[in-house]
Scaffold this motif. Structure first.
Motif, short mmCIF file in Angstrom:
data_model
loop_
_atom_site.label_atom_id
_atom_site.label_comp_id
_atom_site.label_asym_id
_atom_site.label_seq_id
_atom_site.Cartn_x
_atom_site.Cartn_y
_atom_site.Cartn_z
N ARG A 147 0.83 -1.21 0.00
CA ARG A 147 0.00 0.00 0.00
C ARG A 147 0.87 1.26 0.00
N ILE A 151 1.18 4.27 -2.78
CA ILE A 151 0.91 5.67 -2.45
C ILE A 151 2.09 6.54 -2.89
N LEU A 179 -7.38 0.48 -0.19
CA LEU A 179 -7.09 1.90 -0.22
C LEU A 179 -8.32 2.73 -0.56
#
Length: 747
Positions: A147, A151, A179
């Motif tokens: 994740r 990002i 997410l």
């Protein structure tokens, strides 16, 4: 709030259920259950769930409200029909018979909802504080490494599709989902319409109308006294350019247009021409599209995202709210007549829809139907004529009629007459193209025993089997197949042979006579795969073949500039069928076939091979003389009282028990005579009953009788009597009735 009730036609095509049933619209479904919507309803004592169509909404119940059940579910709110289409369905049922449910299904070109195809795009949230808190919370936890990497990678990107995210960051779908759920990725979902496959063709530059074309556009646009206009223009006279100019004016007024074509084979060519002028506002609808493609084109039309739709009969029912014009190209073609109940004709239904919408109906043909031309001569339609080809330097081809009897006397037993052979040989030397037309597919017409004469017939249908390559016999009526037998089952003789010829056999003969020629074949057998028809036509258009041999689908509206020779191998095949329209069909086919030749500046030649060179349909087609053909054909129709001189209704009784079918249709014909006499219907003629032209098909027996009269309302009254007669009789479980008003064939 007031209680709403829906009048519903149930989805059961049985005559005794062809009436309205009333249901209550529950509160959660208000706003989605509308006129035309398909719904699920509890039906009968057992409350089994069935489909229905809402045809009216009211606040006044017709029954005891305690006995009115609730609609269970709206199953397809996207496909709700307009009130206009429901009125159209009602008119179709009134004129052509059948049930209201069958008529409603006719006006819904899309039968079911299909899952939407969507595109998903993602970008990071603009809330920087929340983003920093989220990253800080996950840092140091190995479970969320993917994740955090996603990002970081997304910080310098405006947005990526789902596919790009998966491929770029090598993450799983669950990471993206997590997410989005946490509010860090913002998901945008966009509906992606499935576009009908097929590469559009380059149709060249825009065409400037000549004086004759411009005059017709002006006359049609300014005419306030006619709703229907017939354009009678010779092949190559530029009718399509007139259509496009008229549509441009319709679009300028903020309205929409429907363009009907007789064959799916013409879709790609026609859509390409319209797309080159009007862009993505053009859509297509036909039976070759997938369910998803049909559904999306229907929604695009309903939501006002397209202004023009092109297609065969079903395109007539696209849900345009601002319909300004309907165009029927090649209006004479039999494909515009439905082959299933209700047996409507698109020309008449289009006239009804145009009147309901305040739109104009434009009919166009080089060989107008006798019915349309008679209406034009009577002043019901406005008539516009084009007598010259639109392209500079292009003239009608030279047509030769060859008497095959004389060829045989000269010891020429080949499929190609000497004149046709010479033209083909010269064209191939010059690098030009050839079309050979034969109105029969397969390898041979029928197979029989030369010893006893036994003809091999389908075990399910009373028609002969057709020989195909690979030693197979096929029924072109039901699809049954069996291997070609080596001996006759009746007498044991080994002398079993195929007679006649089909497109496959012609293809083989071309290889023997012109081995250097590249050949393509176009018929229903060679175009069974999706897009195969477009592929064959495009290959021929790109000059990947020298000769195209095929059935009548190759003679309708195609424009091949390099075709200079057209050979009509057996003009008599359609002339002596058991059909009052045989001469008209023959004239139309020959004239249309001849029109494929010499459409550019190169001169064209057409050879019509026939055993009946003196028949008026042959002579008039060779001379391209529609007026003389119409004069002689109308004399024949008047002499024998056939449409359009009178109206004719075919009553077809079918069933699996031959005795019951015969017994009932005899009773029905007699009772109908009595009914007409009691009603004072003078000169009502009833002919028959008798076996149909195909007396047995798919294990179903078929018997007919015919009703003739000049007064349309009387014909409808007689048909309604017959529908009630069957419902009241004891034969309802064994016999079905079908009605065909002003038929296109003699069954």
């Amino acid at each position: 709030m007031s209680v709403l009730y829906a009048d519903i036609i149930v989805d059961i095509s049985a005559g005794n259920l062809d009436r309205v049933f009333q249901y209550k619209i529950p509160e959660p479904l208000k706003g989605t259950a509308d006129i035309g919507t398909q719904v699920m309803i509890p039906f009968g004592r057992s409350d089994r769930m069935i489909r229905g169509f809402i045809v009216n909404i009211t606040t006044q119940p017709d029954y005891d409200v305690s006995k009115i059940k609730d609609i269970a579910q709206v199953i397809n709110s996207d496909l709700a029909m307009e009130s206009q289409l429901i009125r159209l369905a009602w008119q179709i049922r009134k004129v052509y018979g059948g049930t209201m449910n069958q008529a409603l299904k006719t006006v819904i070109p899309v039968k079911r909802q299909v899952k939407a195809k969507v595109s998903r795009y993602y970008c990071l949230t603009e809330d920087q504080e929340a983003l920093e808190v989220y990253c800080h919370r996950l840092s140091g936890d190995k479970r969320y490494r993917a994740r955090l990497e996603l990002i970081r990678g997304m910080k310098d990107k405006d947005g990526l599709s789902r596919e790009e995210l998966l491929e770029t960051f090598h993450v799983s779908a669950s990471v993206i989902k997590g997410l989005v759920s946490d509010g860090i990725l913002v998901e945008t979902v966009t509906r992606q319409y499935r576009r009908p496959s097929g590469k559009l063709m380059d149709t060249g530059r825009a065409v400037t109308l000549n004086d004759a074309q411009a005059a017709i556009v002006r006359d049609i646009w300014e005419d306030q006294s006619h709703d229907v206009h017939l354009i009678h223009g010779i092949t190559g006279s530029g009718k399509t350019e007139i259509y496009m100019e008229l549509i441009a004016r319709v679009l300028d007024e903020g309205k929409q247009a429907i363009v009907l074509i007789p064959e799916i084979a013409l879709s790609l060519q026609t859509v390409s021409r319209f797309h080159s002028r009007f862009g993505d506002r053009v859509s297509v609808m036909n039976s070759r599209l997938s369910d998803g493609e049909k559904y999306d084109q229907y929604l695009r039309a309903k939501q006002g995202e397209v202004d023009i739709v092109v297609g065969p009969r079903s395109a007539l029912f696209m849900p345009f709210e601002r319909l300004g014009m309907i165009i029927i190209d090649e209006e004479h073609d039999g494909a515009y007549k439905s082959e299933t109940t209700p047996r409507f004709h698109a020309r008449d239904v289009a006239a009804w829809r145009a009147k309901m919408s305040g739109a104009k109906l434009i009919l166009g043909s080089a060989t107008p139907s006798v019915e349309s031309y008679a209406r034009a001569r009577a002043g019901i339609y406005a008539l516009h004529t084009l007598n010259v080809r639109a392209k500079a330097g292009s003239i009608l081809p030279q047509v030769s009629v060859v008497d095959l009897r004389e060829e045989f006397r000269q010891n020429n037993k080949k499929i190609f007459s000497r004149k046709l052979y010479a033209y083909m040989e010269e064209a191939l030397k010059r690098g030009e193209q050839i079309i050979l037309f034969l109105n029969r597919r397969g390898y041979a017409g029928f197979v029989s025993c030369r010893s006893c004469g036994h003809v091999f017939k389908c075990r399910h249908c009373d028609i002969s089997l057709t020989a195909h390559r690979g030693g197979r016999l096929k029924c072109h009526y039901c699809g049954y197949e069996e291997p070609l037998p080596k001996v006759c089952p009746q007498c044991g003789s080994p002398y079993v042979a195929a007679f006649g010829m089909g497109t496959q056999k012609v293809e083989g003969m071309i290889a023997g006579e012109f081995p250097q020629a590249r050949v393509l074949r176009l018929d229903r057998d060679s175009t069974s795969r999706k897009d195969s028809m477009d592929d064959i036509l495009n290959r021929f258009r790109r000059h990947e073949a020298d000769i195209l041999v095929g059935t009548q689908m190759i003679v309708k509206g195609h424009d091949f500039p390099d075709v200079t020779v057209v050979g009509i191998l057996a003009a008599d095949l359609s002339m002596f069928s058991n059909d009052y329209m045989a001469a008209e069909r023959t004239f139309q086919l020959l004239t249309q076939a001849a029109g494929r030749s010499g459409r550019d500046e190169k001169p064209g030649h057409v050879v019509i091979q026939t055993y009946n060179p003196d028949h008026y349909s042959i002579r008039c087609a060779a001379a391209q003389d529609y007026q003389e053909f119409y004069r002689q054909e109308m004399a024949y129709r008047k002499l024998l009282s056939y449409p359009p001189v009178v109206h004719m209704l075919v009553v077809l009784a079918t069933g699996t028990n031959e005795h019951r079918v015969g017994e009932y249709i005899t009773c029905l014909a007699g009772d109908t005579k009595d009914f007409c006499r009691q009603q004072g219907f003078e000169d009502m003629v009833i002919i028959g009953p008798a076996d149909a032209a195909v007396p047995k098909g798919k294990d179903v027996y078929r018997k007919v009788f015919y009703v003739k009269n000049k007064k349309y309302p009387w014909m409808i009254a007689a048909r309604e009597f017959m529908e009630k007669h069957l419902r009241a009789s004891a034969y309802g479980r064994d016999v079905s009735l079908q009605f065909d008003m002003d038929p296109m064939s003699m069954y």
